[in-house]
Design an enzyme around this catalytic site. Structure first.
Site, PDB file in Angstrom:
ATOM      1  N   PRO A  95      36.081 149.363  -1.256  1.00  0.00           N
ATOM      2  CA  PRO A  95      37.504 149.755  -1.230  1.00  0.00           C
ATOM      3  C   PRO A  95      38.337 148.978  -2.221  1.00  0.00           C
ATOM      4  O   PRO A  95      38.181 147.770  -2.395  1.00  0.00           O
ATOM      5  CB  PRO A  95      37.920 149.435   0.214  1.00  0.00           C
ATOM      6  N   CYS A  96      39.232 149.704  -2.884  1.00  0.00           N
ATOM      7  CA  CYS A  96      39.908 149.136  -4.049  1.00  0.00           C
ATOM      8  C   CYS A  96      41.411 149.374  -4.057  1.00  0.00           C
ATOM      9  O   CYS A  96      42.067 149.127  -5.054  1.00  0.00           O
ATOM     10  CB  CYS A  96      39.325 149.760  -5.317  1.00  0.00           C
ATOM     11  N   GLN A  97      41.985 149.848  -2.951  1.00  0.00           N
ATOM     12  CA  GLN A  97      43.399 150.203  -2.985  1.00  0.00           C
ATOM     13  C   GLN A  97      44.303 149.036  -3.352  1.00  0.00           C
ATOM     14  O   GLN A  97      45.394 149.216  -3.866  1.00  0.00           O
ATOM     15  CB  GLN A  97      43.843 150.780  -1.629  1.00  0.00           C
ATOM     16  N   ASN A 138      34.161 150.208  -8.844  1.00  0.00           N
ATOM     17  CA  ASN A 138      35.528 149.893  -8.456  1.00  0.00           C
ATOM     18  C   ASN A 138      36.473 150.373  -9.552  1.00  0.00           C
ATOM     19  O   ASN A 138      36.019 150.825 -10.608  1.00  0.00           O
ATOM     20  CB  ASN A 138      35.699 148.388  -8.207  1.00  0.00           C
TER      21      ASN A 138
END
Length: 483
Positions: A95-97, A138
């Site tokens: 996850p890269c938010q 990512n």
């Protein structure tokens, strides 16, 4: 070496589709070249139905841990890493938010954010399972995060690999640069244990661990980045000037690195024994270019995807700028796609009382068929500047993308996200969720292009590597809520 895989943050199975060249839903019934022994997908925001997980198991089924329990839909942070089955390749689009293109770099929290901290679960798996090879994806902004200390987060990730005796190659790849149907830039990380045959072969070929400041050594590093390395073999680049390779040593301690380290990572590089080598590379590709027009549906499209005329324009279609410095437009005008995607000038007041004019440039309202699609985000389909708007091939009317078109933009099989397995029943995934799944996915085509190189590496490894067995401990029993 057996082609066994652990897929973390699995989403709807992009890595698995790519590694096994799944082009149609029917392909899932065939034996897989790369055997997924365990996966994990958990979305804390989904309180009732885990749509991504339920889509994944509908296509592939599930996997149990070493205790015989199904922990694939647990919060990864609560999973005992020792009971994950042994595997030779760990993959994941973690996850890269917290540092994604959807938010400004200034507001990104990087590894300190709620999503960024999940990197440490990857590290814990690698420590527990001694995984020989790792392939991660990512956003490209990962290399620059956070804004206050550029490069710190990626430096921490590299230092973790160093401390676990891995060598790392990385490359920022734009799928469209290699002929694919989306302009999507992503950072890919390929790491391998220093005891693998591949690592020893790369070291013997390049000699890059011998004398970091020697000119012969720099030439060897250049060969790795430009020709012999994993990404160079998968995605060719133009020749580089070896003298432009920059070298930096990572601080020994993670604490010191976190407090002090800052570095301008380029889009390509290698980390070996704590030494960073990085240089900007340019893609080399002269083949066919897949465009948005190539993947569009050309039959009858449901009415729900078409945009009413009064939501398209508030004035003449060729107007692309609005100036509200002398008065705001009516609310009805501001709720049109013409206004949203057009250039703007608006009077604003900062929190300290300073008055200024906010300006924003225009973007094309109708996406061109003769170019690859723009980057698709999780907000796709909402009233947003980033949402794709297209001219329907059959009727010429203006509409949003269909779920099938979004799947094709990401390289998934047609209708991959249509159905889910929820509590033993086949349930159709809502269109809004299908949009989110595709905005959150990777371009499967890129994994397909990496697979032959990865397969060759595995075929040349000794079969007996990584046979260590870990004892069974307590299992995470925290499962998704189901209505």
């Amino acid at each position: 070496m057996d082609k066994t895989v652990c897929e973390l943050f699995a989403g709807v199975g992009g890595f698995r589709c790519g590694l096994n060249s799944i082009n149609n839903i029917s392909d899932t019934s065939k034996p897989e070249k790369w055997k997924t022994v365990w996966f994990n997908q958990w979305e804390p925001a989904d309180k009732t139905t885990q749509w991504a997980y339920d889509c994944y198991i509908n296509r592939f089924g599930t996997c149990n841990d070493l205790n015989g329990n199904n922990t694939s839909n647990c919060d990864i942070n609560a999973v005992d890493k020792n009971v994950i089955p042994d595997h030779n390749l760990l993959v994941g689009g973690f996850p890269c938010q917290d540092y994604s293109v959807a938010s400004s770099l200034a507001t990104s929290k990087g590894l300190e954010g709620k999503k960024g901290v999940l990197w440490w679960d990857i590290r814990d798996v690698l420590e527990a399972k001694d995984t020989p090879f790792v392939l991660l994806e990512n956003v490209d902004r990962l290399l620059k995060s956070p804004a206050s200390q550029r490069g710190r987060d990626f430096g921490i990730i590299l230092a973790c690999f160093r401390d676990l005796n891995y060598t790392v190659e990385w490359r920022v790849i734009n799928a469209a640069d290699y002929g694919y149907q989306q302009r999507r830039r992503r950072t890919f990380i390929f790491a391998y244990k220093d005891t693998t045959r591949y690592s020893l072969m790369m070291s013997n070929t390049t000699g890059y661990y011998e004398e970091p400041d020697d000119s012969t050594h720099i030439d060897s590093v250049g060969k790795l980045i430009n020709k012999d390395g994993f990404f160079a073999s998968s995605f060719p680049v133009n020749p580089i000037e070896n003298k432009k390779i920059r070298i930096e040593k990572l601080p020994e301690g993670i604490g010191q690195l976190s407090a002090e380290f800052s570095f301008n990572f380029e889009n390509s590089g290698v980390m070996k024994d704590g030494i960073i080598y990085t240089i900007k590379t340019m893609p080399s590709y002269s083949g066919k270019q897949i465009t948005l027009g190539d993947i569009m549906e050309d039959g009858d499209i449901p009415e729900e995807f078409f945009i009413p005329e009064d939501r398209l324009y508030y004035t003449y279609p060729d107007v692309t700028h609005s100036d509200e410095t002398k008065g705001k437009l009516p609310p009805e005008s501001r709720k049109t796609w013409q206004y949203l995607k057009g250039a703007k000038k608006i009077n604003r007041t900062a929190s300290n009382g300073h008055e200024y004019v906010f300006s924003e440039g225009p973007i094309a309202m109708i996406d061109s068929y003769d170019k690859p699609a723009r980057t698709m985000l999780t907000s796709e389909g909402s009233f947003s500047r980033t949402t794709h708007i297209v001219k329907d091939k059959k009727t010429g009317r203006i509409r949003l993308l269909t779920p099938i078109e979004m799947e094709r933009i990401q390289g998934f099989p047609t209708n991959w996200t249509k159905d889910c397995l929820v509590d033993g029943q086949i349930v159709e995934m809502p269109v809004k969720k299908r949009r989110f799944m595709m905005g959150n996915a990777l371009v499967v085509n890129l994994i397909k292009q990496m697979e032959p190189v990865l397969s060759k590496i595995f075929d040349e490894e000794p079969k007996s590597f990584n046979t260590k067995y870990k004892p069974n401990l307590d299992v995470c029993m925290h499962v998704a809520e189901k209505d």
